[in-house]
Design an enzyme around this catalytic site. Structure first.
Site, PDB file in Angstrom:
ATOM      1  N   HIS A 136       0.821  -1.203   0.000  1.00  0.00           N
ATOM      2  CA  HIS A 136       0.000   0.000   0.000  1.00  0.00           C
ATOM      3  C   HIS A 136       0.857   1.255   0.000  1.00  0.00           C
ATOM      4  CE1 HIS A 136      -2.493   3.011   2.382  1.00  0.00           C
ATOM      5  NE2 HIS A 136      -3.023   2.950   1.174  1.00  0.00           N
ATOM      6  N   HIS A 160     -14.739   7.132  -7.595  1.00  0.00           N
ATOM      7  CA  HIS A 160     -14.245   5.755  -7.563  1.00  0.00           C
ATOM      8  C   HIS A 160     -15.363   4.723  -7.504  1.00  0.00           C
ATOM      9  CE1 HIS A 160     -10.629   7.968  -6.313  1.00  0.00           C
ATOM     10  NE2 HIS A 160      -9.981   6.970  -6.858  1.00  0.00           N
ATOM     11  N   CYS A 280      -2.046  22.988 -11.980  1.00  0.00           N
ATOM     12  CA  CYS A 280      -1.979  21.641 -11.415  1.00  0.00           C
ATOM     13  C   CYS A 280      -1.033  20.788 -12.251  1.00  0.00           C
ATOM     14  CB  CYS A 280      -3.369  21.022 -11.392  1.00  0.00           C
ATOM     15  SG  CYS A 280      -3.408  19.348 -10.717  1.00  0.00           S
TER      16      CYS A 280
END
Length: 570
Positions: A136, A160, A280
């Protein structure tokens, strides 16, 4: 050392107290997460706000769940032995082919210590997520959901909740819980984004929780200074509620006195105004994802904005705190925001000391944007503005500055916002091998017309508008347009640009061009644009050779296709 504290903000000690009090009730069971450091803040526990605290608990589930799904995306080829390829399966619904468990049993599987396993629930489903604990990328944050439900994740990141991701999660299904227990697992939780600010309806969200959005392309280039309400929004966590009357900015680290400044203290410094574009790292990501899928928000070409930022210089504030130029041992200046994750870690980033302490680097602690106080989405009451540098280092809701001998340890500095070779994928990526993005490369984009639009050709030409910008204070010296796939190029006219000269040219350049078009009515025209900066850097021709798994640094030629619906004039 002074403590930074916002009365209406969920501060570090609040998060700790709430997680410790509520986690048993929610069956989180993250027993091996070390909270000792956070307990140092217990003296401020009387300021815990119960309503905000519940929302933060939801956030703890959310980030853990996000990590789980991220891992699944990278390992989608794995199949669980209990999943039948022929049976139609609805993720999170009851499976008659699997055993049933109680939440008490699920809660017992909360650690991999001594050969243990980690289980989580989604809907009625029970999932064994043990295989991806060690891999992870978010470290032990995933253990916050161990032994409990990850369902609040879907409240946080609705983007998601897609069939493909749910199906991948279902591959790790091992059983069921009852409907009653599934409901009780989230019954005491509130939406952590409920107090986010209102946004202009013209903004186009790429995600709602956290809120991330960009303006329509045509509006983006209507003004040299982007209005605050139409400036792109990039949030990683819920927007904090900050009380300006109690706001404090902590300054600490090598070579400085431990100082705490409030807004009145900052107002005593000389105010500087800097016109700078903020972009960004993932701007134009949606184009790169057409080559091959990438991880990240599907930004169009408008995750960029240009504004006048006003406030004291970081240079002056650090000098006043005692920092000397050339201070031995100093490498970076770290910034922490007042937005925190469930483990009480704030959003953080850092910039090299050479940028931070350069009086010509124009790094400011902005309190105003286009002459008005910062809005909540853009960092109220204080945001660090680092001109010429990727937006991720322009930390909002600034709460702490640390003069340090190393980069920030933040996930967003060490485990994100980095570029990689096109050959690197999620199976072999090593974030320690790539430097964090600072200055951004030259970029341009067409904003009017937009891809797929039907246009009228006037006197054999098509009017095109857009922007161009380059990081590091480099000026745009030319923008080239073609409507015949590069056979002939036409130089655009600049309509607005920053008046400063490089290397302090921080603002963007707006341009327009009338491009000769030969296509007949009803035909398709493909238009390309590329920019050249004052160091004669130009954009790469295609995305294939700059593809990277995070979908950052998307500065290939911008290309659109339009349909001609008619002609006017000659």
């Amino acid at each position: 050392m002074a403590l930074r504290l916002m009365i209406s903000l969920p501060s570090k000690q609040r998060c700790l107290g709430v997680y410790q009090n509520l986690m048993p009730m929610a069956s989180l069971g993250a027993r091996n997460v070390n909270y000792q450091e956070r307990q140092n803040y217990s003296s401020r526990s009387e300021r815990i706000n119960e309503r905000r605290s519940k929302k933060l608990l939801v956030l703890s589930f959310g980030i853990a769940g996000a990590a789980a799904v991220s891992w699944l995306l990278h390992h989608q080829g794995k199949k669980h032995q209990n999943v039948s390829a022929s049976a139609p399966i609805v993720p999170g619904m009851k499976r008659l082919d699997l055993p049933s468990y109680t939440m008490e049993e699920v809660a017992k599987h909360s650690s991999v210590e001594n050969g243990g396993k980690v289980w989580v629930t989604y809907g009625i489903g029970v999932y064994d997520i043990t295989p991806f604990i060690d891999q992870h990328p978010g470290g032990d944050k995933i253990l916050l959901a161990a032994g409990g439900s990850v369902e609040p994740f879907w409240m946080l990141y609705g983007v998601h909740k897609e069939p493909g991701i749910l199906a991948m999660l279902e591959q790790y299904r091992i059983g069921n819980i009852s409907e009653e227990e599934a409901k009780s697992a989230t019954s005491n939780m509130e939406d952590p984004y409920a107090v986010d600010p209102r946004r202009h309806p013209a903004l186009k969200p790429s995600s709602l929780k956290p809120y991330n959005a960009e303006p329509p392309p045509g509006l983006l280039v209507d003004s040299f200074l982007s209005p605050s309400d139409l400036f792109y929004v990039r949030n990683h966590l819920p927007v904090p509620e900050v009380d300006p009357a109690t706001y404090e900015l902590e300054i600490t680290g090598i070579g400085v006195k431990n100082v705490t400044l409030n807004l009145k203290d900052l107002e005593r410094y000389k105010t500087y105004s800097v016109t700078a574009a903020i972009q960004c790292a993932g701007n134009r990501r949606s184009e790169m994802s057409k080559v091959k899928p990438v991880k990240g928000l599907a930004w169009g070409q408008c995750a960029i904005g240009n504004a006048e930022w006003s406030g004291p210089r970081l240079y002056d504030v650090l000098r006043d705190a005692g920092l000397k130029e050339g201070q031995p041992g100093v490498q970076h200046v770290q910034f922490e925001g007042l937005d925190t994750d469930p483990t009480n870690v704030p959003y953080g980033a850092s910039i090299p000391i050479e940028k931070a302490m350069d009086p010509n680097g124009d790094v400011i602690l902005a309190t105003k944007m286009n002459g008005q106080p910062l809005s909540r989405d853009h960092g109220f009451p204080v945001r660090v503005i680092v001109p010429g540098v990727v937006g991720a280092r322009n930390v909002k809701w600034l709460g702490k500055i640390t003069v340090s001998g190393k980069e920030s340890d933040s996930h967003w500095q060490q485990g994100d916002y980095k570029g990689f070779s096109p050959s690197v994928d999620w199976n072999n990526v090593d974030f320690s091998k790539s430097p964090a993005i600072q200055e951004l490369p030259v970029i341009s984009a067409i904003c009017d017309p937009v891809d797929g639009e039907s246009v009228t050709i006037t006197n054999g030409k098509l009017k095109v508008r857009g922007y161009a910008w380059s990081g590091g204070g480099r000026e745009i010296i030319r923008v080239d347009i073609t409507a015949d796939k590069g056979k002939t190029w036409h130089v655009a006219e600049f309509t607005a640009k920053d008046s400063r000269k490089p290397p302090r040219h921080w603002g963007w350049t707006l341009w327009t061009a009338e491009v000769p078009v030969e296509a007949k009515t009803g035909g398709e025209v493909e238009i390309w644009v590329k920019a050249v900066d004052s160091s004669y850097n130009t954009q790469p021709e295609s995305f294939e050779n700059i593809w990277n798994l995070r979908g950052v640094l998307n500065n290939a030629y911008h290309r659109i296709r339009v349909n001609t619906k008619g002609r006017k004039g000659k």
